[in-house]
Design an enzyme around this catalytic site. Sequence first.
Site, PDB file in Angstrom:
ATOM      1  N   ALA A  39       0.854  -1.189   0.000  1.00 36.10           N
ATOM      2  CA  ALA A  39       0.000   0.000   0.000  1.00 36.10           C
ATOM      3  C   ALA A  39       0.893   1.243   0.000  1.00 36.10           C
ATOM      4  O   ALA A  39       0.760   2.138   0.840  1.00 36.10           O
ATOM      5  CB  ALA A  39      -0.954  -0.010   1.176  1.00 36.10           C
ATOM      6  N   HIS A  41       3.010   4.660  -0.556  1.00 39.96           N
ATOM      7  CA  HIS A  41       2.670   6.070  -0.696  1.00 39.96           C
ATOM      8  C   HIS A  41       3.957   6.886  -0.731  1.00 39.96           C
ATOM      9  O   HIS A  41       5.069   6.315  -0.794  1.00 39.96           O
ATOM     10  CB  HIS A  41       1.738   6.524   0.435  1.00 39.96           C
ATOM     11  CG  HIS A  41       2.214   6.154   1.804  1.00 39.96           C
ATOM     12  ND1 HIS A  41       3.373   6.662   2.362  1.00 39.96           N
ATOM     13  CD2 HIS A  41       1.690   5.310   2.738  1.00 39.96           C
ATOM     14  CE1 HIS A  41       3.535   6.168   3.581  1.00 39.96           C
ATOM     15  NE2 HIS A  41       2.538   5.338   3.828  1.00 39.96           N
ATOM     16  N   ALA A  42       3.821   8.198  -0.696  1.00 40.63           N
ATOM     17  CA  ALA A  42       4.992   9.073  -0.836  1.00 40.63           C
ATOM     18  C   ALA A  42       6.005   8.880   0.281  1.00 40.63           C
ATOM     19  O   ALA A  42       7.201   9.135   0.084  1.00 40.63           O
ATOM     20  CB  ALA A  42       4.546  10.530  -0.891  1.00 40.63           C
ATOM     21  N   HIS A  44       6.898   5.974   1.503  1.00 40.37           N
ATOM     22  CA  HIS A  44       7.739   4.873   1.046  1.00 40.37           C
ATOM     23  C   HIS A  44       8.683   5.336  -0.065  1.00 40.37           C
ATOM     24  O   HIS A  44       9.840   4.908  -0.126  1.00 40.37           O
ATOM     25  CB  HIS A  44       6.869   3.726   0.534  1.00 40.37           C
ATOM     26  CG  HIS A  44       5.998   3.107   1.576  1.00 40.37           C
ATOM     27  ND1 HIS A  44       4.633   3.313   1.626  1.00 40.37           N
ATOM     28  CD2 HIS A  44       6.283   2.293   2.623  1.00 40.37           C
ATOM     29  CE1 HIS A  44       4.124   2.637   2.636  1.00 40.37           C
ATOM     30  NE2 HIS A  44       5.097   2.020   3.269  1.00 40.37           N
ATOM     31  N   GLN A  68       3.028 -10.230  13.231  1.00 36.50           N
ATOM     32  CA  GLN A  68       2.935  -8.978  13.991  1.00 36.50           C
ATOM     33  C   GLN A  68       1.512  -8.492  14.178  1.00 36.50           C
ATOM     34  O   GLN A  68       1.294  -7.408  14.704  1.00 36.50           O
ATOM     35  CB  GLN A  68       3.795  -7.899  13.330  1.00 36.50           C
ATOM     36  CG  GLN A  68       3.320  -7.415  11.984  1.00 36.50           C
ATOM     37  CD  GLN A  68       4.372  -6.570  11.287  1.00 36.50           C
ATOM     38  OE1 GLN A  68       5.425  -7.085  10.884  1.00 36.50           O
ATOM     39  NE2 GLN A  68       4.115  -5.283  11.140  1.00 36.50           N
ATOM     40  N   GLY A 155      11.034   4.378   8.360  1.00 38.31           N
ATOM     41  CA  GLY A 155      10.500   5.718   8.531  1.00 38.31           C
ATOM     42  C   GLY A 155      10.405   6.106   9.997  1.00 38.31           C
ATOM     43  O   GLY A 155      10.150   5.268  10.866  1.00 38.31           O
ATOM     44  N   LYS A 157       8.072   7.730  11.358  1.00 37.43           N
ATOM     45  CA  LYS A 157       6.708   7.664  11.893  1.00 37.43           C
ATOM     46  C   LYS A 157       6.535   6.487  12.847  1.00 37.43           C
ATOM     47  O   LYS A 157       5.880   6.597  13.877  1.00 37.43           O
ATOM     48  CB  LYS A 157       5.681   7.565  10.759  1.00 37.43           C
ATOM     49  CG  LYS A 157       4.230   7.575  11.261  1.00 37.43           C
ATOM     50  CD  LYS A 157       3.243   7.472  10.127  1.00 37.43           C
ATOM     51  CE  LYS A 157       3.159   6.065   9.588  1.00 37.43           C
ATOM     52  NZ  LYS A 157       2.571   5.109  10.582  1.00 37.43           N
ATOM     53  N   SER A 193       0.176   7.375   5.935  1.00 42.96           N
ATOM     54  CA  SER A 193       0.042   6.016   6.455  1.00 42.96           C
ATOM     55  C   SER A 193      -0.851   5.220   5.518  1.00 42.96           C
ATOM     56  O   SER A 193      -1.805   5.764   4.930  1.00 42.96           O
ATOM     57  CB  SER A 193      -0.575   6.032   7.860  1.00 42.96           C
ATOM     58  OG  SER A 193      -0.943   4.734   8.269  1.00 42.96           O
ATOM     59  N   SER A 194      -0.553   3.948   5.391  1.00 42.30           N
ATOM     60  CA  SER A 194      -1.401   3.075   4.581  1.00 42.30           C
ATOM     61  C   SER A 194      -2.811   3.001   5.128  1.00 42.30           C
ATOM     62  O   SER A 194      -3.764   2.718   4.398  1.00 42.30           O
ATOM     63  CB  SER A 194      -0.792   1.672   4.518  1.00 42.30           C
ATOM     64  OG  SER A 194       0.515   1.718   3.993  1.00 42.30           O
TER      65      SER A 194
END
Length: 288
Positions: A39, A41-42, A44, A68, A155, A157, A193-194
């Site tokens: 999924a 996004h920018a 990644h 997980q 990342g 985040k 976020s995905s």
Amino acid sequence: MTVLIDSIAGLREQLAQAAAEAAMNGDAGTIALVPTMGALHAGHVALVERAQELADIVVVSLFVNPLQFGRGEDLDRYPRTLDDDLRVLRDAGVPFLFAPSAAGMYPRGGSETSVTASGVAGTLEGASRPGHFDGVLTVVAKLLNIVQPDTVLFGQKDAQQAFLVGRMIENLDLPVRQEIVETVRDRDGLALSSRNRFLGAEERQAALAIPAMLAAAETSAGEGVAAVRAAAEAVAAGEPLLELDYFTVVDPDTFAPVAEDHAGEAQVLIAARVGTTRLIDNGRLRIG
């Protein structure tokens, strides 16, 4: 052209060939790994771009790791967008996408050997999601053994995850360097976020309370830890659609909560639920 590889043996063969070609061209053949669950996004893409600066060969892995996810979590709901992800990586010039199946990664149905996270792994995300970081570290260790990269990128985040991966690398003397890439945000300040795709319009607006909490914390940093906490929690209390899981202030070197009289570098961490979507974020600041 991005080559899609779904087997461990196939990836190793491709990487050996790429290393040989790099040597013929006079390059070192260094490898950077960007682990993802897809999924893309920018955020990644920012990881990929940094990987391309650091290494001759870039591998992106795409694996929604069942280890997980706990009972009742969103494993089945987690977005799977392989065709779109391939397009993103082709546009970014990534040569290899490693996208194994669960059976390929865990042929016995699970991992009989695992990496056990301890200490701060049982706090924050680990408290909300028991066993989560054992699953994360186990699959990251597997990926590092499969790819054998010089650098692995994560990342900012997912701050607790990045911290624990760094500790695993250090504790186990793994021959890889970790690179942390700054969080990429949308124009409205929400961290990419995905899971953002699950937010409706009203929920998306409510989620903006999370970056607003970070801004309030930074504005109050000169007044001490209690002021940081009060300012952020006041923002959260003002958004009825946001259910705060935790807001905490930690030492970025240990991830332990700071004392009330702490002065100096600190990291604030947030987890909150908006509707059925759980979001996390964090920021660095200097207190005092």
